[in-house]
Design a protein around this motif. Structure first.
Motif, PDB file in Angstrom:
ATOM      1  N   TRP A  66       0.864  -1.175   0.000  1.00  0.00           N
ATOM      2  CA  TRP A  66       0.000   0.000   0.000  1.00  0.00           C
ATOM      3  C   TRP A  66       0.901   1.225   0.000  1.00  0.00           C
ATOM      4  O   TRP A  66       1.500   1.551   1.014  1.00  0.00           O
ATOM      5  CB  TRP A  66      -0.912   0.004   1.222  1.00  0.00           C
ATOM      6  N   TYR A  67       1.039   1.846  -1.143  1.00  0.00           N
ATOM      7  CA  TYR A  67       1.899   3.024  -1.231  1.00  0.00           C
ATOM      8  C   TYR A  67       1.088   4.261  -0.871  1.00  0.00           C
ATOM      9  O   TYR A  67       0.672   5.026  -1.729  1.00  0.00           O
ATOM     10  CB  TYR A  67       2.559   3.104  -2.611  1.00  0.00           C
ATOM     11  N   ALA A  68       0.865   4.436   0.423  1.00  0.00           N
ATOM     12  CA  ALA A  68       0.092   5.555   0.945  1.00  0.00           C
ATOM     13  C   ALA A  68       0.790   6.884   0.695  1.00  0.00           C
ATOM     14  O   ALA A  68       0.137   7.928   0.627  1.00  0.00           O
ATOM     15  CB  ALA A  68      -0.150   5.366   2.443  1.00  0.00           C
ATOM     16  N   ASN A  69       2.113   6.862   0.538  1.00  0.00           N
ATOM     17  CA  ASN A  69       2.907   8.082   0.398  1.00  0.00           C
ATOM     18  C   ASN A  69       3.500   8.282  -0.990  1.00  0.00           C
ATOM     19  O   ASN A  69       4.208   9.259  -1.209  1.00  0.00           O
ATOM     20  CB  ASN A  69       4.055   8.058   1.414  1.00  0.00           C
ATOM     21  N   HIS A  70       3.254   7.350  -1.902  1.00  0.00           N
ATOM     22  CA  HIS A  70       3.891   7.394  -3.217  1.00  0.00           C
ATOM     23  C   HIS A  70       2.905   7.016  -4.318  1.00  0.00           C
ATOM     24  O   HIS A  70       1.937   6.293  -4.069  1.00  0.00           O
ATOM     25  CB  HIS A  70       5.060   6.400  -3.280  1.00  0.00           C
ATOM     26  N   ILE A  71       3.182   7.456  -5.514  1.00  0.00           N
ATOM     27  CA  ILE A  71       2.539   6.959  -6.732  1.00  0.00           C
ATOM     28  C   ILE A  71       3.575   6.042  -7.380  1.00  0.00           C
ATOM     29  O   ILE A  71       4.763   6.384  -7.446  1.00  0.00           O
ATOM     30  CB  ILE A  71       2.183   8.110  -7.697  1.00  0.00           C
TER      31      ILE A  71
ATOM     32  N   HIS B  77      -3.302   5.281  -4.762  1.00  0.00           N
ATOM     33  CA  HIS B  77      -2.760   4.712  -3.521  1.00  0.00           C
ATOM     34  C   HIS B  77      -3.492   3.422  -3.137  1.00  0.00           C
ATOM     35  O   HIS B  77      -3.735   3.152  -1.968  1.00  0.00           O
ATOM     36  CB  HIS B  77      -2.816   5.726  -2.371  1.00  0.00           C
TER      37      HIS B  77
ATOM     38  N   ARG C 250      -4.432  -0.268  -2.139  1.00  0.00           N
ATOM     39  CA  ARG C 250      -3.863  -1.440  -1.473  1.00  0.00           C
ATOM     40  C   ARG C 250      -3.947  -2.578  -2.485  1.00  0.00           C
ATOM     41  O   ARG C 250      -4.994  -2.791  -3.099  1.00  0.00           O
ATOM     42  CB  ARG C 250      -4.656  -1.786  -0.217  1.00  0.00           C
TER      43      ARG C 250
ATOM     44  N   VAL D 231       3.336  -0.393   3.603  1.00  0.00           N
ATOM     45  CA  VAL D 231       3.636   0.988   3.224  1.00  0.00           C
ATOM     46  C   VAL D 231       5.141   1.248   3.240  1.00  0.00           C
ATOM     47  O   VAL D 231       5.840   0.764   4.129  1.00  0.00           O
ATOM     48  CB  VAL D 231       2.933   1.970   4.212  1.00  0.00           C
TER      49      VAL D 231
END
Length: 132
Positions: free
Chosen positions: A53-58, A92, A94, A124
């Motif tokens: 899950w890249y909550a902070n990135h594309i 973002h 999951r 993440v």
């Protein structure tokens, strides 16, 4: 101008192996290059499962070798990924990747990673800057 090969960075600090043992990544362009993205070659191993899950990135991912099932963990939708297929995690999402064979892909991250990231318990990558 920067010219470098994946062979140049093999077994250096740019060659990251996941604590989970499910993947390794050669990070050829990092945040310290200050170009606004990072570029990696990542191999996810056959028969493994990696939830992310890249909550902070594309992240954009282009498969160049192997096959895997990609599941959007939010919708349950699945996709078969094979060479020449790209997926973009622009929301973002999951997701879980289940490689059927060793799965080699080229990935682009924005914001760029520093090279020190690994997935936390939620899948993440923490948002680390060069100043951290």
């Amino acid at each position: 101008m920067i010219v470098r090969s994946f062979k140049d960075i093999e077994n250096t600090d740019r060659h990251v192996r996941a604590k989970s043992g499910t993947w390794e990544s050669k990070r050829i362009v990092l945040a310290k290059e200050r170009v606004g993205f990072s570029l990696h070659e990542t191999v996810l191993y056959a028969g493994t499962e990696t939830s992310m899950w890249y909550a902070n990135h594309i992240e954009a991912v282009l498969c160049v070798e192997g096959e895997a099932e990609l599941t959007d963990d939010e919708t349950g939708e699945t996709h078969w990924i094979e060479p020449g297929t790209m997926y973009l995690l622009d929301g973002h999402e999951r997701h879980t990747l289940r490689p059927k064979t060793d799965f080699r892909c080229v990935c682009v991250f924005n914001p760029p990673v520093t090279g020190r990231e690994d997935h936390d318990e939620n899948g993440v990558y923490p948002l680390i800057t060069e100043e951290d």
